[in-house]
Motif scaffolding. Structure first.
Motif, PDB file in Angstrom:
ATOM      1  N   LEU A  19       9.102 -63.712 -30.765  1.00 15.61           N
ATOM      2  CA  LEU A  19       9.386 -64.559 -31.914  1.00 15.61           C
ATOM      3  C   LEU A  19      10.830 -64.321 -32.326  1.00 15.61           C
ATOM      4  O   LEU A  19      11.220 -63.204 -32.662  1.00 15.61           O
ATOM      5  N   ALA A  65       4.976 -60.939 -31.105  1.00 15.28           N
ATOM      6  CA  ALA A  65       3.648 -61.431 -31.487  1.00 15.28           C
ATOM      7  C   ALA A  65       2.666 -60.986 -30.410  1.00 15.28           C
ATOM      8  O   ALA A  65       2.903 -61.199 -29.225  1.00 15.28           O
ATOM      9  N   ILE A  78      -1.319 -66.592 -27.388  1.00 17.84           N
ATOM     10  CA  ILE A  78      -0.487 -66.644 -28.571  1.00 17.84           C
ATOM     11  C   ILE A  78       0.908 -67.123 -28.179  1.00 17.84           C
ATOM     12  O   ILE A  78       1.435 -66.763 -27.131  1.00 17.84           O
ATOM     13  N   ALA A 113       4.837 -68.523 -30.200  1.00 16.46           N
ATOM     14  CA  ALA A 113       5.602 -68.436 -31.449  1.00 16.46           C
ATOM     15  C   ALA A 113       6.769 -69.407 -31.396  1.00 16.46           C
ATOM     16  O   ALA A 113       7.351 -69.654 -30.333  1.00 16.46           O
ATOM     17  N   LEU A 160       2.873 -68.939 -35.660  1.00 14.96           N
ATOM     18  CA  LEU A 160       2.152 -68.462 -34.488  1.00 14.96           C
ATOM     19  C   LEU A 160       1.071 -69.465 -34.130  1.00 14.96           C
ATOM     20  O   LEU A 160       0.435 -70.053 -35.012  1.00 14.96           O
ATOM     21  N   ALA A 181       3.558 -66.210 -39.417  1.00 12.92           N
ATOM     22  CA  ALA A 181       3.869 -64.899 -38.841  1.00 12.92           C
ATOM     23  C   ALA A 181       4.181 -63.935 -39.980  1.00 12.92           C
ATOM     24  O   ALA A 181       5.333 -63.685 -40.335  1.00 12.92           O
TER      25      ALA A 181
END
Length: 331
Positions: free
Chosen positions: A254, A263, A303, A305, A311, A327
């Motif tokens: 991120l 993340a 996941i 970002a 997220l 986030a």
């Protein structure tokens, strides 16, 4: 009246009109208890405002039966890139969540042995994608692969991978589902699964335009001890899968105006680790890892970002929900 000669350790199962051992009935009761526990837990989380998240979509396309990785497009942050797990074709799925539109791009010169993650990154100002063919459930692969390709802008043409990284771990085979890339340093990170404490590895990305294949030994940076271990209650509630609840299943870099962070996804939920000038990746994961409020997912796997500190998370399986989360560490 005849005497009941049933053995004392058995009871009658009326629906089948046969005898079922007590230990069998105990197992059936435990399964029912687990199912009810799932229902109660889901209900509590669903009605709790602390678990508020924006559900962007249900991933109902047949092209996404097992979404094992998400990456946010650097050309358009309303576009997400997905890959499917092993047993599926070598394809990129572009999903425009504002229009609920899916596009499939075949990757023609590689196979999907066990694709587990995908990451978007910049290389000399140009957006690229990295596909992590690094899954190894049995811990038997001598080498794993990361495929690098420029991020496609034309969604109607198949693509080829110009560069393949053939990676060996210095301490033997590892099952890995988490990959992230730091565009500022050109470093690729891999975080292992199935170890009691996940192992973090680093690979310096070579120029993907100067050769088609590179053989690289990953650098082991150390172990990550901050991810929670499964509790005794979780092991009992979720059976043989309980010990994997907190295993890392996805990772993303991120990068925003507010700073850089890692993340991390596990089956149980998402985490955030803040990077800094005095905190490298191993230090961040061990010293600053904090949980993010995450809705209940049946099998959290992916996941991604974006630059606005959002997220994107989902799970494997058909019609999996896609959520967008802030986030932010859970208070």
């Amino acid at each position: 009246m005849e005497a009941d000669l049933s053995p004392p350790h058995c009871v009658r199962a009326a629906e089948h009109r046969e005898y079922a051992p007590m230990h069998t009935l105990f197992r059936l009761g435990l399964r029912r208890l687990r199912r009810w526990a799932y229902v109660v837990l889901f209900t509590l989380l669903a009605i709790s405002p602390a678990f508020a998240a924006e559900q962007l979509a249900l991933l109902k396309s047949k092209r996404l039966p097992e979404a094992s990785g998400i990456a946010v497009s650097q050309y358009d942050e309303n576009r997400l890139w997905f890959i499917n797990d092993s047993g599926n074709s070598a394809e990129l799925i572009a999903y425009e969540f504002l229009d609920d539109n899916y596009e499939r791009l075949r990757v023609t010169n590689v196979k999907n042995r066990d694709w587990e993650d995908i990451e978007s990154f910049s290389l000399e100002g140009t957006p690229w994608l990295a596909i992590a063919d690094v899954g190894d459930n049995k811990g038997q692969r001598k080498h794993v692969y990361v495929y690098l390709l420029p991020e496609p802008r034309d969604l109607e043409q198949d693509v080829e991978v110009p560069a393949k990284l053939k990676i060996t771990y210095p301490d033997g085979a590892r099952d890995v589902e988490s990959l992230a890339i730091d565009s500022k340093t050109g470093s690729l990170y891999l975080l292992s699964k199935r170890d009691q404490f996940p192992q973090l590895y680093r690979v310096q990305i070579p120029n993907p335009l100067t050769a088609q294949k590179y053989e690289i030994v990953a650098e082991k940076l150390g172990v990550v001890t901050s991810i929670p271990q499964a509790t005794t209650q979780e092991a009992m509630l979720f059976g043989k899968y309980g010990k994997y609840l907190h295993q890392p299943t996805g990772m993303a870099m991120l990068s925003s105006a507010e700073g850089d962070a890692i993340a991390l996804m596990t089956y149980r939920g998402a985490y955030l680790a803040q990077l800094g000038e005095d905190r490298d990746w191993l230090g961040a994961l061990n010293d600053s890892l904090c949980p993010v409020q995450t809705p209940l997912l049946s099998q959290g796997e992916s996941i991604g970002a974006d630059s606005q500190r959002w997220l994107y998370v989902t799970s494997e399986g058909k019609k999996a929900p896609l959520y967008r989360l802030e986030a932010k560490c859970r208070e």
